[in-house]
Motif scaffolding. Structure first.
Motif, PDB file in Angstrom:
ATOM      1  N   ILE A 162       0.704  -0.998  -0.177  1.00 15.54           N
ATOM      2  CA  ILE A 162       0.023   0.144   0.110  1.00 15.54           C
ATOM      3  C   ILE A 162       0.838   1.118  -0.174  1.00 15.54           C
ATOM      4  CG2 ILE A 162      -1.511  -1.404   1.695  1.00 15.54           C
ATOM      5  CD1 ILE A 162      -1.314   0.200   3.494  1.00 15.54           C
ATOM      6  N   PRO A 163       0.641   2.698  -0.348  1.00 13.20           N
ATOM      7  CA  PRO A 163       1.142   3.895  -0.001  1.00 13.20           C
ATOM      8  C   PRO A 163       1.388   3.900   0.507  1.00 13.20           C
ATOM      9  CG  PRO A 163      -0.796   4.065  -1.468  1.00 13.20           C
ATOM     10  CD  PRO A 163      -0.998   2.660  -0.908  1.00 13.20           C
ATOM     11  N   SER A 164       2.400   4.609   1.086  1.00  9.17           N
ATOM     12  CA  SER A 164       2.648   5.719   2.248  1.00  9.17           C
ATOM     13  C   SER A 164       2.215   6.653   2.535  1.00  9.17           C
ATOM     14  CB  SER A 164       4.157   6.126   2.262  1.00  9.17           C
ATOM     15  OG  SER A 164       3.957   7.281   1.203  1.00  9.17           O
ATOM     16  N   SER A 165       0.408   7.272   2.344  1.00 10.24           N
ATOM     17  CA  SER A 165      -0.446   7.812   2.096  1.00 10.24           C
ATOM     18  C   SER A 165      -1.364   7.106   2.533  1.00 10.24           C
ATOM     19  CB  SER A 165      -0.361   8.250   0.866  1.00 10.24           C
ATOM     20  OG  SER A 165      -1.237   7.473  -0.182  1.00 10.24           O
ATOM     21  N   PHE A 166      -1.715   5.647   2.062  1.00 12.92           N
ATOM     22  CA  PHE A 166      -2.976   4.432   2.530  1.00 12.92           C
ATOM     23  C   PHE A 166      -3.370   5.321   4.581  1.00 12.92           C
ATOM     24  CE2 PHE A 166      -5.480   1.052   3.743  1.00 12.92           C
ATOM     25  CZ  PHE A 166      -6.166   1.011   2.732  1.00 12.92           C
ATOM     26  N   GLY A 167      -4.664   5.682   4.776  1.00 16.92           N
ATOM     27  CA  GLY A 167      -4.835   5.484   5.647  1.00 16.92           C
ATOM     28  C   GLY A 167      -4.528   6.638   6.839  1.00 16.92           C
ATOM     29  N   VAL A 168      -3.915   7.760   6.148  1.00 14.59           N
ATOM     30  CA  VAL A 168      -3.263   8.719   6.575  1.00 14.59           C
ATOM     31  C   VAL A 168      -3.557  10.206   6.395  1.00 14.59           C
ATOM     32  CG1 VAL A 168      -1.297   9.983   6.857  1.00 14.59           C
ATOM     33  CG2 VAL A 168      -0.833   7.712   6.766  1.00 14.59           C
ATOM     34  N   ALA A 169      -4.088  10.963   6.634  1.00 15.45           N
ATOM     35  CA  ALA A 169      -4.756  12.185   6.767  1.00 15.45           C
ATOM     36  C   ALA A 169      -3.806  13.445   5.918  1.00 15.45           C
ATOM     37  CB  ALA A 169      -5.286  12.988   7.984  1.00 15.45           C
ATOM     38  N   PRO A 170      -4.509  13.784   5.355  1.00 17.85           N
ATOM     39  CA  PRO A 170      -3.847  15.261   4.454  1.00 17.85           C
ATOM     40  C   PRO A 170      -2.953  15.843   5.089  1.00 17.85           C
ATOM     41  CG  PRO A 170      -6.092  14.723   3.071  1.00 17.85           C
ATOM     42  CD  PRO A 170      -6.531  13.938   4.160  1.00 17.85           C
ATOM     43  N   SER A 171      -2.943  16.202   6.151  1.00 17.21           N
ATOM     44  CA  SER A 171      -2.572  17.451   6.805  1.00 17.21           C
ATOM     45  C   SER A 171      -0.936  16.702   7.922  1.00 17.21           C
ATOM     46  CB  SER A 171      -3.735  17.842   7.703  1.00 17.21           C
ATOM     47  OG  SER A 171      -3.785  16.931   8.883  1.00 17.21           O
ATOM     48  N   THR A 172      -1.726  15.476   7.901  1.00 14.30           N
ATOM     49  CA  THR A 172      -0.405  14.693   8.561  1.00 14.30           C
ATOM     50  C   THR A 172       0.419  14.750   7.458  1.00 14.30           C
ATOM     51  OG1 THR A 172      -1.938  13.445  10.080  1.00 14.30           O
ATOM     52  CG2 THR A 172      -0.101  12.708   9.428  1.00 14.30           C
ATOM     53  N   LEU A 173       0.023  14.372   5.953  1.00 16.70           N
ATOM     54  CA  LEU A 173       1.144  14.014   5.344  1.00 16.70           C
ATOM     55  C   LEU A 173       1.575  15.623   5.406  1.00 16.70           C
ATOM     56  CD1 LEU A 173      -1.164  11.795   2.932  1.00 16.70           C
ATOM     57  CD2 LEU A 173       0.629  11.069   3.931  1.00 16.70           C
ATOM     58  N   GLU A 174       1.025  16.629   4.802  1.00 14.02           N
ATOM     59  CA  GLU A 174       1.763  17.798   4.910  1.00 14.02           C
ATOM     60  C   GLU A 174       2.926  18.276   6.381  1.00 14.02           C
ATOM     61  OE1 GLU A 174       3.178  21.106   2.770  1.00 14.02           O
ATOM     62  OE2 GLU A 174       1.595  19.459   2.430  1.00 14.02           O
ATOM     63  N   TYR A 175       1.820  17.657   7.247  1.00 12.92           N
ATOM     64  CA  TYR A 175       3.064  18.076   7.991  1.00 12.92           C
ATOM     65  C   TYR A 175       4.643  16.988   8.247  1.00 12.92           C
ATOM     66  CZ  TYR A 175       5.183  18.083  13.226  1.00 12.92           C
ATOM     67  OH  TYR A 175       5.397  17.650  14.435  1.00 12.92           O
ATOM     68  N   ARG A 176       4.615  15.752   7.838  1.00  8.14           N
ATOM     69  CA  ARG A 176       6.241  15.282   7.402  1.00  8.14           C
ATOM     70  C   ARG A 176       6.724  15.834   6.677  1.00  8.14           C
ATOM     71  NH1 ARG A 176       2.595   9.174   7.584  1.00  8.14           N
ATOM     72  NH2 ARG A 176       2.209   9.233   9.847  1.00  8.14           N
ATOM     73  N   LYS A 177       5.680  16.542   5.433  1.00  9.35           N
ATOM     74  CA  LYS A 177       6.929  17.003   4.485  1.00  9.35           C
ATOM     75  C   LYS A 177       7.749  17.998   4.489  1.00  9.35           C
ATOM     76  CE  LYS A 177       3.960  17.240   0.637  1.00  9.35           C
ATOM     77  NZ  LYS A 177       3.106  17.325  -0.667  1.00  9.35           N
ATOM     78  N   GLN A 178       6.541  19.091   5.860  1.00  9.38           N
ATOM     79  CA  GLN A 178       7.333  20.022   6.370  1.00  9.38           C
ATOM     80  C   GLN A 178       8.166  19.790   7.653  1.00  9.38           C
ATOM     81  OE1 GLN A 178       4.247  22.140   8.320  1.00  9.38           O
ATOM     82  NE2 GLN A 178       3.287  22.723   6.336  1.00  9.38           N
ATOM     83  N   CYS A 179       8.044  18.587   7.558  1.00 12.51           N
ATOM     84  CA  CYS A 179       9.196  17.658   8.950  1.00 12.51           C
ATOM     85  C   CYS A 179      10.397  17.680   8.318  1.00 12.51           C
ATOM     86  CB  CYS A 179       8.833  17.336  10.019  1.00 12.51           C
ATOM     87  SG  CYS A 179       7.513  17.366  11.099  1.00 12.51           S
TER      88      CYS A 179
END
Length: 162
Positions: A143-160
């Protein structure tokens, strides 16, 4: 952007279903309190269905849905309905009424199509997160790393990561 996010999410669900055997789809999982991946997928599909099938009528009731056992026992049927809904998502925003019977016999709330799409997207992500727990016992499923992860969490991870 909203419609594309939902299309991506539903496409992730289709890709997962294509990898699962029907036995894996219908197997009771202790990690899901003995629910099946199929039951979680049915739930996602049926809520989208409540919204899309009642859009023209303008009254949505997520509590009063079909609960079609075929959607949780036949992964190909689940795929077919998701593919159908992918084609029906692009509708103009408009006011809708949402009815529920959680806390009273009937309560009517004002909402709109886009708000309910966001609700359904978040709801699907929540159930994906639960499904992901069951997938730990199926290491051959990718499954992709985005599976089951909120868009805001994905964006936060990018910023980190920057």
């Amino acid at each position: 952007m909203l419609i594309q996010s939902i299309k991506n999410n539903l496409s992730e669900n289709i890709e997962l279903l294509r990898q699962l055997t029907n036995d894996e789809f219908t197997q009771k999982n202790p990690e899901l309190s003995n629910a099946t991946i199929g039951e979680h997928m049915r739930h996602i599909i049926e809520l989208f269905g409540c919204l899309l099938e009642n859009y023209d009528y303008g009254l949505i009731n997520y509590d009063d849905r079909k609960r079609d056992v075929l959607l949780q026992t036949d992964k190909n049927e689940a795929i077919a309905i998701i593919e159908k809904y992918l084609l029906e998502l692009e509708k103009p925003n408009k006011p809708l009424s949402l009815t529920h019977n959680c806390f009273s016999p009937i309560e009517l709330l004002q909402t709109n199509y886009f708000r309910e799409l966001i609700y359904n997207l978040e709801h699907s992500i929540h159930h994906q997160a639960l499904i992901k727990v069951a997938l730990h016992s199926l290491p051959h499923i990718k499954i992709p790393s985005s599976f089951g992860v909120a868009p805001s969490t994905l964006e936060y991870r990018k910023q980190c990561a920057q």
